[in-house]
Design an enzyme around this catalytic site. Structure first.
Site, PDB file in Angstrom:
ATOM      1  N   SER A  75       0.224  -0.260   4.372  1.00 44.08           N
ATOM      2  CA  SER A  75      -0.873   0.357   3.622  1.00 44.08           C
ATOM      3  C   SER A  75      -1.404  -0.677   2.646  1.00 44.08           C
ATOM      4  O   SER A  75      -0.719  -1.663   2.328  1.00 44.08           O
ATOM      5  CB  SER A  75      -0.384   1.588   2.850  1.00 44.08           C
ATOM      6  OG  SER A  75      -1.344   2.014   1.911  1.00 44.08           O
TER       7      SER A  75
ATOM      8  N   TYR B  21       5.794   5.808  -2.642  1.00 43.34           N
ATOM      9  CA  TYR B  21       5.029   5.405  -1.455  1.00 43.34           C
ATOM     10  C   TYR B  21       4.661   3.924  -1.502  1.00 43.34           C
ATOM     11  O   TYR B  21       4.871   3.187  -0.534  1.00 43.34           O
ATOM     12  CB  TYR B  21       3.766   6.261  -1.328  1.00 43.34           C
ATOM     13  CG  TYR B  21       2.984   5.992  -0.063  1.00 43.34           C
ATOM     14  CD1 TYR B  21       3.453   6.443   1.168  1.00 43.34           C
ATOM     15  CD2 TYR B  21       1.787   5.282  -0.095  1.00 43.34           C
ATOM     16  CE1 TYR B  21       2.756   6.187   2.333  1.00 43.34           C
ATOM     17  CE2 TYR B  21       1.071   5.023   1.066  1.00 43.34           C
ATOM     18  CZ  TYR B  21       1.554   5.484   2.280  1.00 43.34           C
ATOM     19  OH  TYR B  21       0.855   5.224   3.429  1.00 43.34           O
TER      20      TYR B  21
END
Length: 327
Positions: free
Chosen positions: A168, A179
């Site tokens: 990401s 995350y």
């Protein structure tokens, strides 16, 4: 000076065109190549499985749920095979490995391994999170990916194939919470893997999407868990930040979801290119937000980047600081 800038821009444009042309050729023998994709119930993995199936690849799609596997089978050819696998469970991965070996023809390995399975995590300041919040995210995004890769690596080596790991843009620009930390882990593992596997002619590519709207980025997976997180905080922490701070965090999170791109085909196309191009890229930066904002931000010195990130993360002042400033 202006002429020098134009010359540099022209050189860069020429480089981009040559690089694009160099990566256009597609590999031969696609009908004989097998690709394993994790996390195919929904989202990127689901769409990639369908696209590769149409391209003629032999797709082995792993799903967490039986319903996800059945739905995928209904929408693809008989060539596509589904396997139930939980990347959090080593025994489940080993069982899937045994099933894959029975699917593969004799003396045939995996051309591609796509580590797509992942989970999101609730945001908020670091002191809102406990160890179990990080463990839940890392179990899938990092340890699950590592477990799957190490298990299936012999089959990829056999074909001198490709490994595609989905990271990401927050694996390049740090954000609060589990995350972003997990995606930094994906980046580090992938970079190390690429170097160590180069002697086996195994290619490793990293997919770095910006913000895209998938099932992971939804009200139920992002907004609702933040409410639960706030309710789990101690009264002392809640008093430090105040309800106004929390409400603004919720509002900004909901706005961020609305701003996410719905064109997930961009990510799927990048994953496909990493598997089918004669010369795949090491990194695929996907999305205008990633290219025009997040990557340039990641290159700035911290003294410049930090104020921007602070503004993006927190739009209001914690209650305790407001009280202190009034005294």
């Amino acid at each position: 000076m202006f002429g020098l800038i134009l010359f540099c821009l022209a050189l860069y444009l020429l480089y981009c065109i040559c690089d694009w042309l160099l990566r256009l050729p597609v590999i031969q023998g696609i009908p004989a190549k097998y690709v394993l994709i994790t996390g195919c119930d929904t989202g990127f993995g689901n769409q990639l499985a369908k696209k590769l199936d149409k391209k003629g690849f032999n797709v082995i799609a792993t799903c967490l749920t039986e319903s996800g596997a059945m739905e995928l089978k209904r929408e693809t050819s008989e060539r596509l095979k589904t396997i139930k696998m939980d990347v959090r469970n080593t025994n489940s991965i080993k069982e899937a490995y045994s099933q894959v070996k029975t699917i593969l023809p004799e003396n045939t390995g995996l051309w591609g391994l796509v580590n797509n399975a992942g989970v999101t995590a609730v945001g908020g300041p670091c002191d809102w999170h406990q160890r179990h919040h990080y463990e839940k995210c890392f179990d899938v995004n990092v340890f699950g990916m590592v477990d799957v890769t190490i298990t299936f690596l012999p089959l990829v080596k056999k074909s001198k194939g490709r490994i595609v790991n989905v990271s990401s843009i927050v694996g390049r620009v740090a954000a609060s919470g589990a995350y972003s930390m997990s995606k930094f882990g994906v980046e580090a593992f992938s970079d190390g893997l690429r170097i160590s596997m180069s002697c086996f002619d195994v290619s490793v590519s990293i997919i770095e999407p910006g913000f895209f709207k998938t099932n992971l980025v939804s009200q139920s997976n992002v907004v609702e868990p933040m409410k639960d997180l706030w309710n789990e905080l101690t009264p002392e922490v809640q008093e430090v930040y105040g309800k106004e701070f929390f409400d603004e965090q919720m509002e900004n999170t909901e706005k961020a979801i609305m701003w996410c791109s719905t064109n997930i085909a961009l990510v799927v196309n990048a994953m496909e290119h990493a598997l089918s191009s004669v010369k795949p890229r090491k990194r695929y930066i996907v999305g205008l937000d990633a290219r025009l904002f997040w990557i340039p931000l990641s290159l700035l010195p911290s003294c410049i980047a930090d104020p921007i990130l602070i503004k993006l993360n927190y739009f209001s002042t914690p209650k305790m600081l407001k009280t202190t400033s009034k005294k």
